[in-house]
Design a protein around this motif. Structure first.
Motif, mmCIF file in Angstrom:
data_model
loop_
_atom_site.group_PDB
_atom_site.id
_atom_site.type_symbol
_atom_site.label_atom_id
_atom_site.label_comp_id
_atom_site.label_asym_id
_atom_site.label_seq_id
_atom_site.Cartn_x
_atom_site.Cartn_y
_atom_site.Cartn_z
ATOM 1 N N ALA A 113 87.698 49.894 33.917
ATOM 2 C CA ALA A 113 86.635 50.914 34.867
ATOM 3 C C ALA A 113 86.087 51.863 34.016
ATOM 4 C CB ALA A 113 87.160 51.389 36.029
ATOM 5 N N SER A 114 86.756 52.548 33.337
ATOM 6 C CA SER A 114 86.458 53.546 32.279
ATOM 7 C C SER A 114 85.361 53.178 31.282
ATOM 8 C CB SER A 114 87.757 54.514 31.703
ATOM 9 O OG SER A 114 88.120 53.471 30.714
ATOM 10 N N ALA A 115 85.413 52.048 31.034
ATOM 11 C CA ALA A 115 84.787 51.428 29.834
ATOM 12 C C ALA A 115 83.335 50.536 30.489
ATOM 13 C CB ALA A 115 85.531 50.434 29.048
ATOM 14 N N MET A 116 83.078 50.839 31.535
ATOM 15 C CA MET A 116 81.845 50.205 32.034
ATOM 16 C C MET A 116 80.647 51.157 31.571
ATOM 17 S SD MET A 116 82.890 47.608 33.587
ATOM 18 C CE MET A 116 81.317 46.990 34.282
ATOM 19 N N VAL A 129 66.955 53.403 18.221
ATOM 20 C CA VAL A 129 67.920 54.002 18.689
ATOM 21 C C VAL A 129 68.838 52.836 19.203
ATOM 22 C CG1 VAL A 129 69.088 55.333 20.288
ATOM 23 C CG2 VAL A 129 66.687 55.858 19.484
ATOM 24 N N THR A 130 70.057 52.615 18.346
ATOM 25 C CA THR A 130 71.144 51.913 18.603
ATOM 26 C C THR A 130 72.200 52.452 19.702
ATOM 27 O OG1 THR A 130 70.534 50.654 16.433
ATOM 28 C CG2 THR A 130 72.764 50.292 17.686
ATOM 29 N N LEU A 131 72.680 51.707 20.429
ATOM 30 C CA LEU A 131 73.582 52.291 21.531
ATOM 31 C C LEU A 131 74.732 51.328 21.319
ATOM 32 C CD1 LEU A 131 71.863 53.749 24.677
ATOM 33 C CD2 LEU A 131 72.604 54.714 22.433
ATOM 34 N N THR A 132 75.909 51.719 20.859
ATOM 35 C CA THR A 132 76.974 50.746 21.044
ATOM 36 C C THR A 132 78.135 50.718 21.571
ATOM 37 O OG1 THR A 132 78.280 51.419 18.895
ATOM 38 C CG2 THR A 132 76.160 50.239 18.501
ATOM 39 N N MET A 133 79.184 49.788 21.938
ATOM 40 C CA MET A 133 80.231 49.920 22.710
ATOM 41 C C MET A 133 81.128 49.374 21.717
ATOM 42 S SD MET A 133 79.350 48.984 26.735
ATOM 43 C CE MET A 133 81.039 48.972 27.083
ATOM 44 N N SER A 134 82.011 50.023 21.299
ATOM 45 C CA SER A 134 83.072 49.598 20.188
ATOM 46 C C SER A 134 84.204 48.767 20.719
ATOM 47 C CB SER A 134 83.768 50.845 19.515
ATOM 48 O OG SER A 134 84.566 50.318 18.671
ATOM 49 N N ASP A 135 84.362 47.745 20.050
ATOM 50 C CA ASP A 135 85.519 46.854 20.336
ATOM 51 C C ASP A 135 86.227 46.397 18.956
ATOM 52 O OD1 ASP A 135 83.458 45.098 19.028
ATOM 53 O OD2 ASP A 135 84.441 43.399 19.674
ATOM 54 N N VAL A 136 85.918 47.234 17.902
ATOM 55 C CA VAL A 136 86.577 47.102 16.835
ATOM 56 C C VAL A 136 87.689 48.333 16.248
ATOM 57 C CG1 VAL A 136 84.628 45.686 15.699
ATOM 58 C CG2 VAL A 136 84.441 48.177 15.229
ATOM 59 N N VAL A 157 77.737 55.516 19.002
ATOM 60 C CA VAL A 157 78.843 54.744 19.826
ATOM 61 C C VAL A 157 79.260 55.496 21.067
ATOM 62 C CG1 VAL A 157 81.230 54.115 19.685
ATOM 63 C CG2 VAL A 157 79.787 54.045 17.474
ATOM 64 N N ILE A 158 78.896 54.669 22.293
ATOM 65 C CA ILE A 158 78.877 55.560 23.382
ATOM 66 C C ILE A 158 80.358 55.316 24.310
ATOM 67 C CG2 ILE A 158 76.500 55.448 23.625
ATOM 68 C CD1 ILE A 158 76.936 53.236 25.716
ATOM 69 N N VAL A 159 80.986 54.073 23.846
ATOM 70 C CA VAL A 159 82.355 53.951 24.658
ATOM 71 C C VAL A 159 83.324 53.400 23.410
ATOM 72 C CG1 VAL A 159 83.285 52.570 26.126
ATOM 73 C CG2 VAL A 159 81.086 53.513 26.768
ATOM 74 N N LYS A 160 84.443 53.927 23.383
ATOM 75 C CA LYS A 160 85.445 53.520 22.449
ATOM 76 C C LYS A 160 86.815 53.007 23.072
ATOM 77 C CE LYS A 160 83.615 57.141 19.344
ATOM 78 N NZ LYS A 160 83.959 58.107 18.477
ATOM 79 N N PRO A 161 87.274 52.270 22.438
ATOM 80 C CA PRO A 161 88.831 51.686 22.890
ATOM 81 C C PRO A 161 89.653 52.879 23.199
ATOM 82 C CG PRO A 161 88.186 50.129 20.940
ATOM 83 C CD PRO A 161 87.209 51.560 21.229
ATOM 84 N N ALA A 162 89.856 54.056 22.398
ATOM 85 C CA ALA A 162 90.549 55.120 22.770
ATOM 86 C C ALA A 162 90.375 55.717 24.215
ATOM 87 C CB ALA A 162 90.295 56.251 21.547
ATOM 88 N N ASP A 163 88.870 55.629 24.486
ATOM 89 C CA ASP A 163 88.634 56.213 25.853
ATOM 90 C C ASP A 163 89.226 55.394 26.844
ATOM 91 O OD1 ASP A 163 86.847 57.805 24.576
ATOM 92 O OD2 ASP A 163 85.188 56.409 24.898
ATOM 93 N N ALA A 164 89.403 54.239 26.778
ATOM 94 C CA ALA A 164 90.133 53.190 27.764
ATOM 95 C C ALA A 164 91.448 53.412 27.922
ATOM 96 C CB ALA A 164 89.931 51.730 27.469
ATOM 97 N N THR A 175 84.370 40.936 32.942
ATOM 98 C CA THR A 175 84.372 42.204 33.282
ATOM 99 C C THR A 175 82.861 42.899 33.019
ATOM 100 O OG1 THR A 175 85.192 43.207 31.297
ATOM 101 C CG2 THR A 175 86.834 42.686 33.138
ATOM 102 N N ARG A 176 82.180 42.362 32.217
ATOM 103 C CA ARG A 176 80.907 42.872 31.641
ATOM 104 C C ARG A 176 81.080 44.058 30.814
ATOM 105 N NH1 ARG A 176 80.034 39.997 36.186
ATOM 106 N NH2 ARG A 176 78.618 38.310 36.157
ATOM 107 N N THR A 177 82.303 44.233 30.261
ATOM 108 C CA THR A 177 82.396 45.305 29.149
ATOM 109 C C THR A 177 83.407 44.910 28.190
ATOM 110 O OG1 THR A 177 82.899 47.587 29.067
ATOM 111 C CG2 THR A 177 84.248 46.423 30.475
ATOM 112 N N ASN A 178 83.510 45.733 26.993
ATOM 113 C CA ASN A 178 84.564 45.147 26.074
ATOM 114 C C ASN A 178 85.024 46.047 25.184
ATOM 115 O OD1 ASN A 178 85.738 43.363 24.042
ATOM 116 N ND2 ASN A 178 83.954 42.803 23.092
ATOM 117 N N VAL A 179 86.021 46.674 25.013
ATOM 118 C CA VAL A 179 86.785 47.590 24.169
ATOM 119 C C VAL A 179 88.006 47.236 23.639
ATOM 120 C CG1 VAL A 179 85.557 49.695 25.334
ATOM 121 C CG2 VAL A 179 87.596 48.717 26.455
#
Length: 420
Positions: free
Chosen positions: A19-22, A181-188, A248-255, A407-411
């Motif tokens: 939920a935090s990574a949506m 402008v690139t907005l990325t969600m990290s899965d690495v 990078v707008i969402v990171k695995p650490a956030d989740a 889930t339509r997200t990916n961290v």
């Protein structure tokens, strides 16, 4: 602990992480200044449709159009932005067509226009445009070989960039002279934006020689056309627009921090072991089982009750023998269960935050002290299932698959070990 449902607790922790990574809230806080001209939204990845929907809803007054591609089953309506689906983790003809259409969408723009690129995990397979003279079959063969050889994601993406006409910054060059402008969600692991989806809007720093070294180190056979291309001098690097930025707008650490907060709300002490663990899946499972046993028997690294959280991206090396069904998280969970040997008070959830572990319909699995006995009662030997990479089949029989749907997200991976 009495009257405590460990499996439900672990699922609650996982749900909090996802939920935090949506992407919706993060998109809203990272949108750039509105353009004087048009806004063209392009993107790829497992979260691309959700990201695009958030942009469309946030900017109803902006002249906006675009196209994004996501994995089969991960689409959702995105208003003025068209959403395509393609194959993952091995690309198909739709991946190639999506890449062509996305490149075409950013052609002919002016300096007052904005290209908003939405990139999340999975984009590497979903944007598959082979660098001439390669064919799609060459890219498919390389992708399959990399996935079964246990290659780390950074090395894997270095090779993918060298073989692509859109990754490694070529999409950025096509967008010139518009603002990008690139907005990325990290899965690495490490959150390097150049590794997220193989960086279609970021410069490729790799070389053909590095790609050949990786192939040699892992004894990976590739089509002759691929080897001939990599044996040539490096081609010119793509040139990005002068006005280009990446966030990078969402990171695995956030989740992981969100999962820890959910655990602490349930009065369970929590340790985050790290968000960038990379190793063979079964070795990570054995290591985590060893830590759990140490906590249970010796109060190290902390006494029970305790939750251990970790993330990153493990790998599965198939080798020469036949392989069954499974994904890296299910393999990790089965290795954990075999190593824990049914020790009391120890449970684990290993799952992919996107809801799909590998190519299966499960996000992962939840194992506990009764996993091995469940299997034995059915005449199943867990160690033999692990040996032939058939974790999905075992967990389907024992009823321990974690099935969430996309889930339509990916961290990346989320691993939670509970010692009660």
């Amino acid at each position: 602990m009495t009257h405590f449902d460990a499996r439900t607790f672990l699922k609650t922790v996982f749900d909090a992480a996802v939920a935090s990574a949506m992407p919706g809230p993060a998109i809203l806080t990272h949108l750039p200044d509105k353009p004087r001209g048009r806004c063209i939204v392009v993107g790829a990845g497992k979260a691309a449709a959700a990201m695009a929907a958030a942009v469309d809803a946030a900017w109803p007054d902006v002249p906006l159009s675009g196209i994004v591609v996501t994995r089969d089953g991960h689409a959702e309506p995105a208003g003025r932005i068209q959403v395509l689906e393609a194959s993952h983790p091995v690309p198909d003809h739709r991946s190639q067509e999506a890449a062509r259409r996305i490149l075409a969408a950013v052609q002919g723009l002016g300096p007052d226009d904005l290209v908003l690129a939405l990139i999340s995990g999975g984009a590497s397979a979903l944007l598959a445009l082979p660098r001439p003279p390669l064919a799609l079959a060459d890219k498919q063969a390389v992708n399959h070989a990399l996935l079964t050889a246990g290659v780390g994601i950074g090395a894997m993406n270095l090779i993918r960039k060298r073989l692509s006409a859109i990754k490694g910054g070529w999409l950025a060059q096509a967008a010139t002279p518009a603002r990008l402008v690139t907005l990325t969600m990290s899965d690495v692991p490490g959150d390097d934006p150049g590794d997220i989806g193989s960086g279609p809007t970021l410069p490729d720093e790799g070389t053909n020689a590095q790609a050949l070294t990786i192939l040699a180190e892992h004894a990976i056979k590739v089509p002759d056309a691929v080897r001939r291309l990599l044996e040539q001098p490096d081609p010119p690097r793509p040139v990005a627009p002068v006005r280009s930025s990446c966030h990078v707008i969402v990171k695995p650490a956030d989740a992981l921090h969100a999962a820890a907060a959910a655990a602490r709300a349930a009065n369970i002490p929590t340790l985050i072991l790290g968000d960038r663990i990379e190793a063979e899946s079964r070795e990570v499972g054995r290591m985590l089982a060893g830590i759990a046993l140490s906590a249970r028997q010796h109060d190290l690294p902390a006494p029970a009750p305790l939750l251990l959280l970790s993330g990153g991206e493990t790998a599965v090396t198939i080798g020469q023998g036949p392989a069954g069904r499974g994904g890296r998280n299910m393999e990790c969970a089965l290795a954990f269960a075999v190593a824990a040997q049914g020790a009391p008070g120890i449970w684990a959830l290993m799952a992919d935050s996107d809801g799909i572990d590998g190519t299966e319909d499960a996000a992962g699995a939840i194992v506990g002290p009764d996993t091995l006995s469940r299997a034995r009662n059915m005449g199943l030997d867990a160690a033999s299932y692990l040996a032939r990479h058939d974790s999905y089949s075992l967990f389907a029989a024992t009823g321990e698959l974690l099935i969430t749907g996309p889930t339509r997200t990916n961290v990346n991976d989320i691993r939670a070990v509970f010692i009660g």
